[in-house]
Design an enzyme around this catalytic site. Structure first.
Site, short mmCIF file in Angstrom:
data_model
loop_
_atom_site.label_atom_id
_atom_site.label_comp_id
_atom_site.label_asym_id
_atom_site.label_seq_id
_atom_site.Cartn_x
_atom_site.Cartn_y
_atom_site.Cartn_z
CD GLU A 156 -8.95 -9.35 -3.58
OE1 GLU A 156 -7.20 -9.92 -3.78
OE2 GLU A 156 -9.25 -9.37 -3.09
CE LYS A 205 -4.02 -1.84 2.14
NZ LYS A 205 -5.26 -2.02 3.44
CG HIS A 265 -5.49 -6.46 -0.14
ND1 HIS A 265 -6.52 -6.49 -0.20
CD2 HIS A 265 -5.66 -7.11 -1.40
CE1 HIS A 265 -6.99 -7.65 -1.18
NE2 HIS A 265 -6.54 -7.67 -1.52
CE1 TYR A 269 -9.45 -3.27 0.70
CE2 TYR A 269 -8.86 -0.84 -0.72
CZ TYR A 269 -8.35 -2.33 0.00
OH TYR A 269 -7.82 -2.65 0.14
NE ARG A 329 -2.20 -5.19 7.55
CZ ARG A 329 -3.64 -6.16 6.87
NH1 ARG A 329 -4.25 -6.94 7.71
NH2 ARG A 329 -4.21 -5.50 5.76
CG PHE A 376 -14.23 3.80 7.56
CD1 PHE A 376 -15.30 2.87 8.37
CD2 PHE A 376 -13.84 2.17 6.19
CE1 PHE A 376 -15.81 1.92 8.36
CE2 PHE A 376 -14.05 1.37 6.13
CZ PHE A 376 -15.37 0.68 7.20
CG ASN A 429 -3.88 -1.70 6.90
OD1 ASN A 429 -3.92 -1.87 5.88
ND2 ASN A 429 -5.37 -2.73 7.31
P1 ADP Z 1 -7.97 -6.61 5.23
O1 ADP Z 1 -7.43 -5.70 4.21
O2 ADP Z 1 -7.43 -6.63 6.29
O3 ADP Z 1 -8.98 -7.93 4.29
P2 ADP Z 1 -11.27 -5.00 5.01
O4 ADP Z 1 -11.35 -5.77 3.28
O5 ADP Z 1 -12.27 -5.51 6.38
O6 ADP Z 1 -9.70 -6.33 5.75
O7 ADP Z 1 -10.77 -3.87 4.86
C1 ADP Z 1 -9.62 -3.05 3.53
C2 ADP Z 1 -9.20 -3.21 4.20
O8 ADP Z 1 -10.09 -0.44 3.90
C3 ADP Z 1 -8.15 -2.38 4.83
O9 ADP Z 1 -7.41 -3.16 5.64
C4 ADP Z 1 -8.19 -0.72 5.18
O10 ADP Z 1 -6.90 0.03 5.10
C5 ADP Z 1 -9.58 -0.12 5.58
N1 ADP Z 1 -10.34 -0.72 6.55
C6 ADP Z 1 -11.16 -1.60 7.07
N2 ADP Z 1 -11.99 -1.44 7.80
C7 ADP Z 1 -11.62 0.30 7.94
C8 ADP Z 1 -11.98 1.20 9.46
N3 ADP Z 1 -13.56 0.40 10.41
N4 ADP Z 1 -11.59 1.78 8.78
C9 ADP Z 1 -10.61 2.44 8.48
N5 ADP Z 1 -10.13 2.19 7.26
C10 ADP Z 1 -10.73 0.49 7.36
#
Ligand code: ADP
Length: 142
Positions: free
Chosen positions: A129, A12, A118, A52, A105, A60, A115
């Protein structure tokens, strides 16, 4: 049963901006994963809306799009035994503040959004993907 899988990783904007692509790739390669495809990209709003889509109705969501467009990302196709779940384990949970030390992370992430990377979460999402970020012929066998 172990099986060879390919996972789609996005290093990222925080990783790219802080110059930590090498650090994260080194952790994957040290675990025996192979880079099968790699490219730097500036992500469009369209590709982010698709990637996403499960978060599109969250308050958010615009902030995530802004973060993901704040610098280029590096898309990586990474292969190895059970790569999809093992890469997620190496990454740690979404919220960096809750990730154990020793995970990517936990060591390098900032918070829930910023974080590091992905990684695909299932064989079905990995297939979709990889197609989203790599064209035919860009994921190589060697
Ligand atoms: P992951 O990336 O761990 O698979 P998700 O698919 O739930 O998690 O979310 C995608 C990305 O969106 C996260 O990696 C993070 O960057 C962002 N994100 C998810 N939930 C939140 C939140 N509550 N607040 C801010 N950013 C978020």
């Amino acid at each position: 049963m172990p099986s060879t899988e390919i996972s789609l990783i996005l290093l990222k904007p925080d990783t790219v901006s802080k110059g930590r692509c090498g650090e994260i790739l080194k952790r994957f390669e040290a675990q025996g994963f192979k880079v099968r495809g790699m490219k730097m990209m500036l992500l469009s709003s369209e590709i982010l809306a698709e990637h996403y889509s499960h978060l599109a109705d969250k308050p958010f969501f615009p902030t995530i799009v802004e973060f993901m467009q704040s610098a280029p990302v590096v898309a990586v196709a990474l292969s190895g035994e059970n790569a999809i779940s093992r890469v997620r384990d190496l990454l740690g949970p979404t919220d960096s503040t809750k990730a154990d030390k020793g995970t990517i992370r936990g060591d390098l992430g900032e918070d829930m959004m910023v974080n590091c990377a992905h990684a695909s979460d299932s064989p079905e999402s990995a297939a979709a993907e990889l197609k989203r970020f790599f064209a035919e012929g860009e994921v190589l066998d060697y």
